[in-house]
Design a protein around this motif. Structure first.
Motif, PDB file in Angstrom:
ATOM      1  N   TYR A 131      11.139  21.846   5.574  1.00  0.00           N
ATOM      2  CA  TYR A 131      10.480  21.969   6.872  1.00  0.00           C
ATOM      3  C   TYR A 131       8.979  21.634   6.699  1.00  0.00           C
ATOM      4  N   PHE A 132       8.795  21.094   8.115  1.00  0.00           N
ATOM      5  CA  PHE A 132       7.385  20.726   7.987  1.00  0.00           C
ATOM      6  C   PHE A 132       6.752  21.519   9.518  1.00  0.00           C
ATOM      7  N   ALA A 133       5.587  22.388   8.624  1.00  0.00           N
ATOM      8  CA  ALA A 133       5.127  23.083   9.947  1.00  0.00           C
ATOM      9  C   ALA A 133       3.935  22.266  10.323  1.00  0.00           C
ATOM     10  N   ILE A 152       8.398  -0.687   1.674  1.00  0.00           N
ATOM     11  CA  ILE A 152       9.145   0.475   0.990  1.00  0.00           C
ATOM     12  C   ILE A 152       9.699   1.304   1.927  1.00  0.00           C
ATOM     13  N   LEU A 153      10.961   2.074   1.655  1.00  0.00           N
ATOM     14  CA  LEU A 153      11.903   2.851   2.124  1.00  0.00           C
ATOM     15  C   LEU A 153      10.956   3.641   2.922  1.00  0.00           C
ATOM     16  N   PHE A 154      11.185   3.985   4.288  1.00  0.00           N
ATOM     17  CA  PHE A 154      10.458   5.044   4.852  1.00  0.00           C
ATOM     18  C   PHE A 154      11.481   6.396   4.667  1.00  0.00           C
ATOM     19  N   SER A 155      10.954   7.323   4.189  1.00  0.00           N
ATOM     20  CA  SER A 155      11.622   8.520   3.517  1.00  0.00           C
ATOM     21  C   SER A 155      10.519   9.312   2.980  1.00  0.00           C
ATOM     22  N   ASP A 156      11.010  10.485   2.305  1.00  0.00           N
ATOM     23  CA  ASP A 156       9.996  11.395   1.605  1.00  0.00           C
ATOM     24  C   ASP A 156      10.782  12.009   0.260  1.00  0.00           C
ATOM     25  N   ILE A 157       9.839  12.299  -0.627  1.00  0.00           N
ATOM     26  CA  ILE A 157      10.267  12.609  -1.988  1.00  0.00           C
ATOM     27  C   ILE A 157      11.156  13.971  -1.631  1.00  0.00           C
ATOM     28  N   LEU A 158      10.670  14.734  -0.768  1.00  0.00           N
ATOM     29  CA  LEU A 158      11.237  16.040  -0.758  1.00  0.00           C
ATOM     30  C   LEU A 158      12.544  16.186   0.082  1.00  0.00           C
ATOM     31  N   THR A 159      13.321  15.040   0.187  1.00  0.00           N
ATOM     32  CA  THR A 159      14.549  15.043   0.701  1.00  0.00           C
ATOM     33  C   THR A 159      15.742  15.360  -0.349  1.00  0.00           C
ATOM     34  N   GLY A 208      -4.819   3.314  -5.111  1.00  0.00           N
ATOM     35  CA  GLY A 208      -4.986   4.161  -6.175  1.00  0.00           C
ATOM     36  C   GLY A 208      -3.897   5.579  -5.821  1.00  0.00           C
ATOM     37  N   HIS A 209      -3.714   5.710  -4.363  1.00  0.00           N
ATOM     38  CA  HIS A 209      -2.893   6.805  -3.895  1.00  0.00           C
ATOM     39  C   HIS A 209      -2.744   6.430  -2.625  1.00  0.00           C
ATOM     40  N   GLY A 210      -1.956   7.161  -1.618  1.00  0.00           N
ATOM     41  CA  GLY A 210      -1.565   6.825  -0.522  1.00  0.00           C
ATOM     42  C   GLY A 210      -2.831   6.604   0.583  1.00  0.00           C
ATOM     43  N   SER A 227      10.090  14.255  15.460  1.00  0.00           N
ATOM     44  CA  SER A 227       9.507  14.944  14.203  1.00  0.00           C
ATOM     45  C   SER A 227       9.695  13.588  13.040  1.00  0.00           C
ATOM     46  N   PHE A 228       8.937  14.204  11.984  1.00  0.00           N
ATOM     47  CA  PHE A 228       8.865  13.353  10.984  1.00  0.00           C
ATOM     48  C   PHE A 228      10.273  13.238  10.162  1.00  0.00           C
ATOM     49  N   MET A 229      11.056  14.496  10.220  1.00  0.00           N
ATOM     50  CA  MET A 229      12.440  14.393   9.648  1.00  0.00           C
ATOM     51  C   MET A 229      13.248  13.702  10.460  1.00  0.00           C
ATOM     52  N   THR A 251       6.408   6.288  17.573  1.00  0.00           N
ATOM     53  CA  THR A 251       7.857   6.050  17.127  1.00  0.00           C
ATOM     54  C   THR A 251       8.253   7.830  16.799  1.00  0.00           C
ATOM     55  N   ARG A 252       7.284   8.226  16.108  1.00  0.00           N
ATOM     56  CA  ARG A 252       7.340   9.644  15.613  1.00  0.00           C
ATOM     57  C   ARG A 252       7.544  10.553  16.681  1.00  0.00           C
ATOM     58  N   ALA A 253       6.908  10.346  17.818  1.00  0.00           N
ATOM     59  CA  ALA A 253       6.946  11.243  19.164  1.00  0.00           C
ATOM     60  C   ALA A 253       8.193  10.829  19.632  1.00  0.00           C
ATOM     61  N   GLY A 313       1.762  20.435   6.287  1.00  0.00           N
ATOM     62  CA  GLY A 313       2.383  19.636   5.307  1.00  0.00           C
ATOM     63  C   GLY A 313       3.827  20.414   5.028  1.00  0.00           C
ATOM     64  N   PRO A 314       4.402  19.810   3.925  1.00  0.00           N
ATOM     65  CA  PRO A 314       5.902  20.257   3.671  1.00  0.00           C
ATOM     66  C   PRO A 314       5.883  21.583   3.046  1.00  0.00           C
ATOM     67  N   LYS A 315       6.995  22.221   3.439  1.00  0.00           N
ATOM     68  CA  LYS A 315       7.151  23.719   2.878  1.00  0.00           C
ATOM     69  C   LYS A 315       8.773  23.695   2.623  1.00  0.00           C
ATOM     70  N   MET A 322       0.978  -1.152   0.147  1.00  0.00           N
ATOM     71  CA  MET A 322      -0.071   0.045  -0.039  1.00  0.00           C
ATOM     72  C   MET A 322       0.922   1.237   0.148  1.00  0.00           C
ATOM     73  N   MET A 323       0.593   2.088  -1.013  1.00  0.00           N
ATOM     74  CA  MET A 323       1.292   3.403  -0.808  1.00  0.00           C
ATOM     75  C   MET A 323       1.109   4.154   0.378  1.00  0.00           C
ATOM     76  N   ARG A 324       2.133   4.528   1.168  1.00  0.00           N
ATOM     77  CA  ARG A 324       2.136   5.178   2.478  1.00  0.00           C
ATOM     78  C   ARG A 324       1.820   4.254   3.500  1.00  0.00           C
ATOM     79  N   GLN A 325       2.205   2.944   3.303  1.00  0.00           N
ATOM     80  CA  GLN A 325       1.790   2.009   4.252  1.00  0.00           C
ATOM     81  C   GLN A 325       2.416   2.196   5.473  1.00  0.00           C
ATOM     82  N   ILE A 371       8.815   5.634  -9.375  1.00  0.00           N
ATOM     83  CA  ILE A 371       8.857   7.125  -9.637  1.00  0.00           C
ATOM     84  C   ILE A 371       7.432   7.713  -9.300  1.00  0.00           C
ATOM     85  N   PHE A 372       7.322   8.428  -8.244  1.00  0.00           N
ATOM     86  CA  PHE A 372       5.918   8.997  -7.908  1.00  0.00           C
ATOM     87  C   PHE A 372       5.774  10.371  -8.651  1.00  0.00           C
ATOM     88  N   ASP A 373       4.917  10.189  -9.725  1.00  0.00           N
ATOM     89  CA  ASP A 373       4.690  11.586 -10.436  1.00  0.00           C
ATOM     90  C   ASP A 373       3.215  12.004 -10.021  1.00  0.00           C
TER      91      ASP A 373
HETATM   92  O1  CP3 Z   1       4.688   4.746   1.260  1.00  0.00           O
HETATM   93  C1  CP3 Z   1       5.396   4.803   2.325  1.00  0.00           C
HETATM   94  O2  CP3 Z   1       4.962   3.931   3.283  1.00  0.00           O
HETATM   95  C2  CP3 Z   1       6.830   5.190   2.283  1.00  0.00           C
HETATM   96  C3  CP3 Z   1       6.811   6.642   2.785  1.00  0.00           C
HETATM   97  C4  CP3 Z   1       6.384   7.833   1.949  1.00  0.00           C
HETATM   98  C5  CP3 Z   1       6.344   9.158   2.589  1.00  0.00           C
HETATM   99  N1  CP3 Z   1       6.299  10.202   1.623  1.00  0.00           N
HETATM  100  C6  CP3 Z   1       6.107   9.164   4.092  1.00  0.00           C
HETATM  101  C7  CP3 Z   1       5.257  10.537   4.533  1.00  0.00           C
HETATM  102  C8  CP3 Z   1       6.586   8.167   0.738  1.00  0.00           C
HETATM  103  C9  CP3 Z   1       6.709   6.994  -0.497  1.00  0.00           C
HETATM  104  C10 CP3 Z   1       6.193   9.394   0.367  1.00  0.00           C
HETATM  105  C11 CP3 Z   1       6.037  10.111  -0.962  1.00  0.00           C
HETATM  106  C12 CP3 Z   1       5.563  11.782  -1.004  1.00  0.00           C
HETATM  107  N2  CP3 Z   1       5.776  12.663  -0.216  1.00  0.00           N
HETATM  108  C13 CP3 Z   1       4.797  11.899  -2.158  1.00  0.00           C
HETATM  109  C14 CP3 Z   1       4.648  11.256  -3.423  1.00  0.00           C
HETATM  110  C15 CP3 Z   1       3.434  10.342  -2.941  1.00  0.00           C
HETATM  111  C16 CP3 Z   1       2.118  10.871  -2.760  1.00  0.00           C
HETATM  112  O3  CP3 Z   1       1.595  10.777  -1.587  1.00  0.00           O
HETATM  113  O4  CP3 Z   1       1.426  11.823  -3.707  1.00  0.00           O
HETATM  114  C17 CP3 Z   1       4.510  13.199  -1.973  1.00  0.00           C
HETATM  115  C18 CP3 Z   1       3.846  14.222  -2.840  1.00  0.00           C
HETATM  116  C19 CP3 Z   1       5.371  13.717  -0.629  1.00  0.00           C
HETATM  117  C20 CP3 Z   1       5.302  15.114  -0.137  1.00  0.00           C
HETATM  118  C21 CP3 Z   1       4.740  14.853   1.145  1.00  0.00           C
HETATM  119  N3  CP3 Z   1       5.323  14.415   2.360  1.00  0.00           N
HETATM  120  C22 CP3 Z   1       3.440  15.646   1.518  1.00  0.00           C
HETATM  121  C23 CP3 Z   1       2.551  16.411   0.493  1.00  0.00           C
HETATM  122  C24 CP3 Z   1       3.367  15.417   2.588  1.00  0.00           C
HETATM  123  C25 CP3 Z   1       2.184  15.926   4.022  1.00  0.00           C
HETATM  124  C26 CP3 Z   1       1.121  15.215   3.625  1.00  0.00           C
HETATM  125  C27 CP3 Z   1       0.739  14.201   4.874  1.00  0.00           C
HETATM  126  O5  CP3 Z   1       0.143  13.114   4.278  1.00  0.00           O
HETATM  127  O6  CP3 Z   1       0.983  14.454   5.583  1.00  0.00           O
HETATM  128  C28 CP3 Z   1       4.192  14.458   3.341  1.00  0.00           C
HETATM  129  C29 CP3 Z   1       4.670  14.002   4.462  1.00  0.00           C
HETATM  130  C30 CP3 Z   1       4.748  12.620   5.010  1.00  0.00           C
HETATM  131  N4  CP3 Z   1       5.665  11.761   4.225  1.00  0.00           N
HETATM  132  C31 CP3 Z   1       4.152  11.817   5.961  1.00  0.00           C
HETATM  133  C32 CP3 Z   1       4.628  10.548   5.608  1.00  0.00           C
HETATM  134  C33 CP3 Z   1       4.312   9.144   6.607  1.00  0.00           C
HETATM  135  C34 CP3 Z   1       3.287  12.308   7.114  1.00  0.00           C
HETATM  136  C35 CP3 Z   1       4.503  13.095   7.948  1.00  0.00           C
HETATM  137  C36 CP3 Z   1       3.822  12.987   9.369  1.00  0.00           C
HETATM  138  O7  CP3 Z   1       4.061  11.870   9.999  1.00  0.00           O
HETATM  139  O8  CP3 Z   1       3.496  13.865  10.012  1.00  0.00           O
END
Ligand code: CP3
Length: 354
Positions: A90-92, A73-80, A325-327, A45-47, A39-41, A96-98, A25-28, A205-207
């Motif tokens: 930064y995450f306000a 799936i690797l735990f990370s973010d596309i914005l690294t 179909g999405h996270g 922070s998320f970063m 764990t996040r606590a 969401g991300p900024k 699952m995306m964002r599993q 690749i996440f588009d």
């Molecule tokens: O799928 C997974 O489990 C792997 C981890 C993963 C995250 N982000 C963790 C995350 C993956 C593959 C992503 C990709 C990602 N990040 C995308 C592409 C996929 C998509 O959802 O469209 C995008 C656009 C981002 C940018 C991003 N990161 C946004 C818009 C947000 C905020 C929205 C939200 O859901 O909070 C994030 C933060 C983020 N990335 C979280 C997680 C688990 C939530 C952060 C938190 O714990 O508060």
């Protein structure tokens, strides 16, 4: 390297025979899981989670300890990646991300360059650490954003409803947009290859925002750059093919073009019928998807009906990786994710009898 105990996901991506349809699952790993929030606590922070290989490993494995998923799936973010380019991620809280320094003027855009990959060392260390912890349980997926999707955040400085700065630049100053996309494509190619070197066994690749473009602009500003990346990726590691999945949200009407860029699998959002998609491009690529993520808010019997409908639409044979179909939403009951995984495994078996 340890032998894979469950390679169903990798086999389905290559359309090799399988006993059941694999699912991830995306964002599993994320906020719908109380253990993730705990764990996040602890990480603060998320970063804090992303930059610590130990925390990243812990949260990557959390959904696998709950559900019999067929991939991690690797735990990370596309914005690294833009963060490593110096934009200041930064995450306000609750927003969401900024980015502190979005790309708005010509000088900043011309100064943009491929960053030293060492600034993303923490990601590659997480990949190696997760591979060790998985110990062959299931394959590990690496990922990155598409050049265009990264550019959206880099130019807007965060999420956007209308992409006004992106669209203004794309139409008025296409050469500036192309410069950003060129730098992003080179960076993403190196970044994904480094994840593969560290142990990623498939990459996605996440588009996420390609679907916001016109028919013509999608090809010029998103697809062409993903094609460049796919052409530059290492496709084999440890004697096995490393499959590539390309997911454009909203890309359903462009499937033939997406299927032609050389990836092994095309991800579908929930608006496309997977049976019709298979008829269009199923000879060329595997398909991944495509339950409406918000169907997980429905009662278990309804989730099962949707799973049955999607499996029947795809039909018999390999080449389907089940996914959302999405996270997954942070408000979903984890028990409903469990219902989904169990239903996909059970209901798909008849479609794989020889
Ligand atoms: O799928 C997974 O489990 C792997 C981890 C993963 C995250 N982000 C963790 C995350 C993956 C593959 C992503 C990709 C990602 N990040 C995308 C592409 C996929 C998509 O959802 O469209 C995008 C656009 C981002 C940018 C991003 N990161 C946004 C818009 C947000 C905020 C929205 C939200 O859901 O909070 C994030 C933060 C983020 N990335 C979280 C997680 C688990 C939530 C952060 C938190 O714990 O508060």
């Amino acid at each position: 390297m340890t032998e894979l105990k469950n390679d169903t996901f990798l086999r389905a991506l290559l359309k090799q025979p399988v006993d059941y349809t694999p699912i991830w699952m995306m964002r599993q790993a994320g906020r719908y899981l109380p253990e993730y929030r705990a764990t996040r606590a602890r990480a603060g922070s998320f970063m804090g989670l992303c930059t610590s290989p130990d925390y990243a490993t812990e949260v990557t494995l959390q959904p696998l300890d709950r559900f019999p998923l067929d991939a991690a799936i690797l735990f990370s973010d596309i914005l690294t990646v833009p963060d490593a380019m110096g934009l200041g991620l930064y995450f306000a809280e609750g927003e969401g991300p900024k980015f502190e320094r979005p790309l708005r003027d010509e000088a900043a855009i011309k100064a943009l360059a491929v960053p030293a990959l060492d600034s993303l060392r923490y990601v590659f260390d997480a990949v190696s650490s997760i591979r060790r912890a998985l110990n062959g349980r299931v394959p590990l997926i690496g990922f990155s954003g598409s050049p265009f999707t990264l550019a959206c955040y880099m130019i807007e400085g965060g999420g956007s409803a209308d992409f006004r700065h992106v669209k203004a630049m794309l139409y008025s100053r296409p050469e500036l947009m192309h410069h950003i996309l060129d730098v992003n494509a080179q960076t993403v190619t190196d970044y994904l290859n480094a994840q593969i070197d560290a142990g990623a066994q498939a990459v996605q690749i996440f588009d996420t925002w390609g679907g916001a473009l016109t028919h013509a602009a999608y090809r010029e500003f998103s697809l062409a750059y993903m094609q460049k990346i796919v052409a530059g990726l290492k496709r084999e590691a440890d004697g096995r093919r490393v499959p590539v999945i390309v997911f454009t949200k909203g890309g359903g009407q462009w499937l033939e073009d997406i299927a032609a860029i050389g990836a092994d699998c095309v991800g579908l959002d929930w608006t496309t019928d997977i049976g019709l998609a298979r008829a269009r491009v199923g000879d060329q690529v595997a398909l991944q998807g495509n339950l409406d993520p918000n169907a997980l808010f429905a009662e278990p019997a309804a989730i099962e009906r949707e799973v049955a409908r999607i499996l029947a639409a795809y039909g018999a044979g390999s080449g389907h990786v089940f996914n959302l179909g999405h996270g997954i939403s942070q408000f979903v009951d984890p028990a409903h994710a469990g219902v989904l995984v169990e239903a996909v495994h059970r209901l798909s078996r008849p479609y794989h009898m020889a």
